[in-house]
Design a protein around this motif. Structure first.
Motif, short mmCIF file in Angstrom:
data_model
loop_
_atom_site.label_atom_id
_atom_site.label_comp_id
_atom_site.label_asym_id
_atom_site.label_seq_id
_atom_site.Cartn_x
_atom_site.Cartn_y
_atom_site.Cartn_z
N GLU A 56 25.91 -10.02 2.02
CA GLU A 56 25.43 -8.56 1.55
C GLU A 56 24.34 -8.91 0.47
N LEU A 57 24.03 -9.96 -0.19
CA LEU A 57 22.91 -10.20 -1.07
C LEU A 57 21.66 -10.43 -0.20
N LEU A 58 21.79 -11.46 0.65
CA LEU A 58 20.82 -11.64 1.63
C LEU A 58 20.27 -10.40 2.17
N TYR A 59 21.20 -9.39 2.64
CA TYR A 59 20.72 -8.26 3.44
C TYR A 59 19.75 -7.25 2.50
N VAL A 60 20.47 -7.35 1.27
CA VAL A 60 19.80 -6.40 0.11
C VAL A 60 18.46 -7.05 -0.20
N GLY A 61 18.29 -8.56 -0.03
CA GLY A 61 17.01 -9.04 -0.17
C GLY A 61 15.89 -8.77 0.97
N ALA A 62 16.64 -8.73 2.13
CA ALA A 62 15.76 -8.32 3.40
C ALA A 62 15.34 -7.05 3.12
N MET A 63 16.17 -6.05 2.93
CA MET A 63 16.13 -4.79 2.59
C MET A 63 14.74 -4.51 1.63
N PHE A 64 14.92 -4.93 0.64
CA PHE A 64 14.05 -4.53 -0.56
C PHE A 64 12.65 -5.35 -0.52
N HIS A 65 12.50 -6.32 0.45
CA HIS A 65 11.40 -7.52 0.20
C HIS A 65 10.01 -6.86 0.34
N ASN A 66 9.95 -5.64 0.91
CA ASN A 66 8.44 -5.10 1.26
C ASN A 66 8.38 -3.55 0.46
#
Length: 213
Positions: A56-66
């Motif tokens: 879930e944290l990886l998902y949030v990181g991917a979602m917010f990276h741009n």
């Protein structure tokens, strides 16, 4: 959204759902699909390498990276990665996530364009970078099976002209703050995009400093 893609379960907790809603509402389909693919490629890298990570944290990181490329940040004095990391930190605090976890997500987003560092940090930091770089520039492309790549792209398509469009999206998010590209791959983007852009040069900064010798 489809629940399992290429053997990876899409996180469906409250935080992941809120992140999905936030990014789908504020970013283009091109960027939204890119973020989803980055998560999937990052997770697959983690599985292949036997790493332990919070999906879930990886998902949030991917979602917010741009997120830092969005219009509201274009006049920022910060690197776009820092703006995205700050936005993710605020989002995660609103959802009661621990400060340790928030700090890890912050670092994952802030460092995803800095080559040679993320892979030596925590799995979350390393995998966020790995997923982004696989989707953008095909890093370690052959380490994924054709079936994995095809299933991911079928679920979240790379639209026609994606390569040029993603470069344009990066450029438009940074063209008003070119000084923030110093020392990262972002300098390459503006160098190609803006004929008037002039890179800062580290050696020039050293030799041209106010120190007498």
């Amino acid at each position: 959204m489809k629940k399992t893609i290429a053997g990876v379960d899409i996180p469906d907790g409250a935080v992941a759902r809120a992140a999905t809603d936030r990014i789908r509402a504020t970013e283009s389909e091109l960027m939204f699909h890119h973020s989803l693919r980055a998560f999937l490629f990052g997770a697959l890298t983690g599985y292949r390498e036997g790493l332990t990570f919070d999906a879930e944290l990886l998902y949030v990181g991917a979602m917010f990276h741009n997120v830092g490329l969005n219009a509201q940040h274009q006049r920022s004095a910060c690197r776009f990665e820092v703006d995205g990391a700050n936005a993710a930190r605020e989002f995660l605090r609103q959802h009661g996530v621990s400060e340790n976890a928030i700090g890890e997500v912050w670092a994952a987003i802030a460092l995803h364009t800095t080559p040679g560092i993320p892979e030596h940090m925590s799995p979350l930091v390393a995998l966020t970078s790995a997923g982004v770089h696989m989707d953008v520039r095909g890093a370690r492309y052959d380490e994924f099976t054709a079936q994995q790549r095809d299933e991911i792209v079928q679920a979240y398509p790379r639209e026609s002209g994606f390569k040029k469009k993603i470069i344009e999206a990066y450029a438009r998010g940074m063209e008003h703050r070119p000084e923030t590209t110093f020392g990262t791959v972002n300098a390459d983007v503006l160098d190609r995009w803006d004929p008037n852009y002039r890179r800062l040069n580290f050696c020039g900064l050293v030799l041209g400093s106010d120190w007498p010798n």
